[in-house]
Each structure stands twice: as C-alpha cells, then as structure tokens.
Scaffold this motif. Structure first.
Motif, PDB file in Angstrom:
ATOM      1  N   VAL A  41       0.837  -1.120  -0.018  1.00 33.42           N
ATOM      2  CA  VAL A  41       0.164  -0.034   0.051  1.00 33.42           C
ATOM      3  C   VAL A  41       0.736   1.208  -0.118  1.00 33.42           C
ATOM      4  O   VAL A  41       2.086   1.286   0.182  1.00 33.42           O
ATOM      5  CB  VAL A  41      -0.848   0.157   1.218  1.00 33.42           C
ATOM      6  CG1 VAL A  41      -1.985  -1.169   1.286  1.00 33.42           C
ATOM      7  CG2 VAL A  41       0.029   0.126   2.459  1.00 33.42           C
ATOM      8  N   ASP A  42       0.254   2.439  -0.254  1.00 36.71           N
ATOM      9  CA  ASP A  42       0.896   3.582  -0.262  1.00 36.71           C
ATOM     10  C   ASP A  42       1.661   3.667   1.270  1.00 36.71           C
ATOM     11  O   ASP A  42       0.866   3.882   2.298  1.00 36.71           O
ATOM     12  CB  ASP A  42      -0.297   4.744  -0.399  1.00 36.71           C
ATOM     13  CG  ASP A  42       0.297   6.333  -0.352  1.00 36.71           C
ATOM     14  OD1 ASP A  42       1.460   6.173  -0.045  1.00 36.71           O
ATOM     15  OD2 ASP A  42      -0.385   7.079  -0.761  1.00 36.71           O
ATOM     16  N   PRO A  43       2.850   4.082   1.053  1.00 41.64           N
ATOM     17  CA  PRO A  43       3.580   3.993   2.356  1.00 41.64           C
ATOM     18  C   PRO A  43       3.248   5.540   3.166  1.00 41.64           C
ATOM     19  O   PRO A  43       3.707   5.554   4.311  1.00 41.64           O
ATOM     20  CB  PRO A  43       5.000   4.179   2.173  1.00 41.64           C
ATOM     21  CG  PRO A  43       5.012   4.694   0.797  1.00 41.64           C
ATOM     22  CD  PRO A  43       3.674   4.334   0.005  1.00 41.64           C
ATOM     23  N   GLY A  44       2.612   6.393   2.715  1.00 41.08           N
ATOM     24  CA  GLY A  44       2.503   7.691   3.556  1.00 41.08           C
ATOM     25  C   GLY A  44       3.407   8.535   3.313  1.00 41.08           C
ATOM     26  O   GLY A  44       4.237   8.599   2.577  1.00 41.08           O
ATOM     27  N   VAL A  45       3.153   9.844   3.811  1.00 33.60           N
ATOM     28  CA  VAL A  45       3.839  11.185   3.894  1.00 33.60           C
ATOM     29  C   VAL A  45       4.485  11.522   5.262  1.00 33.60           C
ATOM     30  O   VAL A  45       3.625  11.547   6.243  1.00 33.60           O
ATOM     31  CB  VAL A  45       3.003  12.373   2.974  1.00 33.60           C
ATOM     32  CG1 VAL A  45       4.032  13.474   3.111  1.00 33.60           C
ATOM     33  CG2 VAL A  45       2.525  11.882   1.784  1.00 33.60           C
ATOM     34  N   ASN A  46       5.821  11.480   5.308  1.00 36.88           N
ATOM     35  CA  ASN A  46       6.382  11.901   6.534  1.00 36.88           C
ATOM     36  C   ASN A  46       6.088  13.323   6.770  1.00 36.88           C
ATOM     37  O   ASN A  46       5.869  14.216   5.913  1.00 36.88           O
ATOM     38  CB  ASN A  46       7.651  11.910   6.460  1.00 36.88           C
ATOM     39  CG  ASN A  46       8.433  12.237   7.707  1.00 36.88           C
ATOM     40  OD1 ASN A  46       8.325  12.968   8.461  1.00 36.88           O
ATOM     41  ND2 ASN A  46       9.246  11.128   8.300  1.00 36.88           N
ATOM     42  N   VAL A  47       5.771  13.735   8.062  1.00 37.88           N
ATOM     43  CA  VAL A  47       5.088  15.101   8.425  1.00 37.88           C
ATOM     44  C   VAL A  47       6.173  15.924   8.099  1.00 37.88           C
ATOM     45  O   VAL A  47       6.112  17.361   7.813  1.00 37.88           O
ATOM     46  CB  VAL A  47       4.493  15.212   9.801  1.00 37.88           C
ATOM     47  CG1 VAL A  47       3.262  14.347   9.958  1.00 37.88           C
ATOM     48  CG2 VAL A  47       5.477  14.819  10.721  1.00 37.88           C
ATOM     49  N   TYR A  48       7.436  15.679   8.240  1.00 39.58           N
ATOM     50  CA  TYR A  48       8.497  16.666   7.996  1.00 39.58           C
ATOM     51  C   TYR A  48       8.484  17.029   6.735  1.00 39.58           C
ATOM     52  O   TYR A  48       9.321  17.994   6.017  1.00 39.58           O
ATOM     53  CB  TYR A  48       9.843  15.899   8.454  1.00 39.58           C
ATOM     54  CG  TYR A  48       9.989  16.109   9.991  1.00 39.58           C
ATOM     55  CD1 TYR A  48      10.233  17.334  10.547  1.00 39.58           C
ATOM     56  CD2 TYR A  48      10.375  14.949  10.538  1.00 39.58           C
ATOM     57  CE1 TYR A  48      10.515  17.661  11.845  1.00 39.58           C
ATOM     58  CE2 TYR A  48      10.710  14.978  11.960  1.00 39.58           C
ATOM     59  CZ  TYR A  48      10.787  16.213  12.568  1.00 39.58           C
ATOM     60  OH  TYR A  48      11.072  16.318  13.810  1.00 39.58           O
TER      61      TYR A  48
END
Length: 315
Positions: A41-48
C-alpha cells in the motif's frame, strides 16, 4: 505470533470460552492477514515533508470525526487530510523520526504524552524532548490530561523556540479512555474498560453500542480541541498543522481500534492548518520537580498496558 502459536491459543480459548474463543481467534487471524498487506500500500507522507511551524498531533483521531466537530471551532476552517505512514502510534513514531530527517529533528522541540517515546525516540535526536507522560500521568483518569500537555507546550514554546525551530505537541486524546465521557460508572482504568482497544473491542464484542462509543470518542475530541484553543492563544507560530498519528477502525473490513494494518480509515488522518499568537492568556502551572525523570521500566510497561498495548502489539 506464529501459526503454531495461534493454533495453540485458539485451542485454549475454545476450551475456556467456547464459541466466543472461536470468534476471538478468527478476529486475530483477520488482523494477521491484513497486516501482511502493508508492503503493497501507499507508504504515506512524513510530516517533515509538509510545511508547518508547529504540529499538533491528536492521538487516534479519525478524519471524519474531526470534520464532524470542526464547525464548532473557528480555527478548524481549512479541512484536509494527510496520509500517515503508520496505523499505530509506534509505527508512526518509528517511520516519522527516521534516517534522513536528522537535521529536522535536531531543530524540533517535541512535547509528547505518548508513552511509546521511551521505545522509539532518543532525546539526543531533538532540541528538546519532553516526555510529559513520565510525570504528568493522572491515575484518576488513566491518561495524561490535555491541560497538562498544553501547559508543557506553552512553556516549551516560550522557552525553547526561535525562528529556526519547530514544535511538535502530541496529545493523547481523542484516544480512549474518554476523559469527559467514560464508558462506565467509575473513572479509573483499573475499574472499567480502559484504552483505545478496550472501547473499540468492547464494541466488536457487543458490550458497548456504536452510539455509546462514538459519543465518548467525539466528546474526547472536543475535550482536547478546547485545550488546543488555549494553546493557540499562548504560542507564536505562523503555520500550525493539526493532525493525528493514525485513526481508528469501527468495523471497516471487520477491524476495530487500530492494530497495525494498513486500512484507509487508519492511515487517512485530518490535516487542518491555522496560526497561533501568544496573547499570554494563560500562565502554565508549575512542572512537578522532575519526579518522573527516574521512571523505571516496570512503571513504563504498566502505563503502556493501561493504554491497552500488549507485548505482542509492540513487537
């Protein structure tokens, strides 16, 4: 847990609980199967990798829950979502504060009520790491109250931030237990169903109604947002993002709570942007005299267990 372990536990459950044991083991099997999908799945986005001066994390907040209460808060007027890299607090911590973000972390003042900081973070990585849960835990409600976090965040912003620094404030609400609307007649974790998983799993087992759980969940979100409003009047930050580490499942794909499975409802979290100006409307209560600095491992484990995190969930 290996298949052999699951079979052994299933036998023991069935012998002890009959069909209830069958249902419990079937649920564990479903969670285990979905967990294996994480790599696809989409690994997501780091908030940084997003733009913010201060980031307020509301633990376990669903995006739809936030949208539902947003009209009552003037500072929640820019609705959006964010793809979190984790479905649990420990996944979010491990995947956010990771290799490649050392410079950003070194300029971060991090105020956290989440006990998993002791396993996944190192104070040396940050400008300041204030683990509020160590000395700010309230045994009467079984969690770190929002106001304790707010006061520590106000103090951190005034004492440690400059034009180059960034602030992360990790509240434990709306994660269960619900401070304003406990699910039961008593208030301590030892006396009623505590933690994020116990409320959600109580819903799964039919011990609570969906209406009761959702109302307690929403009340806990409003409780912490009232404190966010206080923080925004006592902090200087041009761009404040209000988000979550993960969401909670309420039966989607047969899942409840937030096991580390990559469901959309767990990974899609709120992302609202506002600003903050320190009008000095609050002076923080004095901090306890470092009484939590010598926290023992057993005390840490007890507090993690109180939140509903078992050893299996942390490995």
């Amino acid at each position: 847990m290996t298949l052999a372990d699951w079979i052994d536990e299933t036998r023991a459950r069935v012998a002890r609980d009959g069909m209830a044991g069958v249902h419990e083991s079937a649920y564990e099997l479903r969670v285990g199967a979905l967990r294996r999908a994480d790599r696809f799945v989409d690994p997501g986005v780091n908030v940084y990798d997003r733009d913010w001066d201060a980031l307020l994390i509301l633990d376990g907040c669903r995006a739809d829950l936030m949208r539902g209460v947003a009209p009552a808060y003037d500072f929640l007027d820019s609705p959006g979502t964010h793809r979190s890299p984790g479905s649990t607090s420990y996944e979010w911590l491990e995947r956010t504060f990771s290799d490649g973000y050392e410079e950003e972390m070194a300029n971060t003042v991090h105020v956290s009520a989440n006990p998993f900081t002791h396993q996944y973070l190192d104070a040396d990585w940050f400008r300041v790491l204030d683990e509020v849960w160590r000395d700010g835990w309230d045994d009467e409600v079984g969690i770190v109250p929002a106001r304790t976090v707010t006061d520590r965040a106000i103090r951190a912003g005034r004492d440690h931030l400059d034009s180059d620094g960034r602030l992360i404030v990790h509240y434990m609400q709306p994660h269960f237990p619900s401070v304003p609307r406990p699910l039961g007649d008593v208030s301590t974790l030892d006396e009623w169903r505590d933690g994020r998983e116990m409320a959600w799993q109580g819903l799964r087992r039919g011990e609570f109604t969906r209406r009761a759980v959702w109302r307690a969940y929403a009340a806990n979100l409003r409780y912490v947002l009232d404190d966010v409003a206080v923080l925004l009047e006592n902090l200087d930050a041009d761009r404040v993002a209000i988000s979550a580490d993960h969401g909670n499942a309420a039966g989607e794909w047969g899942i409840y709570g937030h096991p580390n499975v990559p469901l959309r409802v767990l990974r899609e979290v709120p992302w609202f942007v506002t600003s903050a100006t320190d009008r000095h409307t609050r002076e923080p209560d004095p901090r306890p005299a470092d009484e939590g600095s010598g926290e023992t491992s057993s005390a840490v484990e007890e507090r993690l267990a109180a939140l509903g995190y078992t050893e299996d969930e942390r490995t």
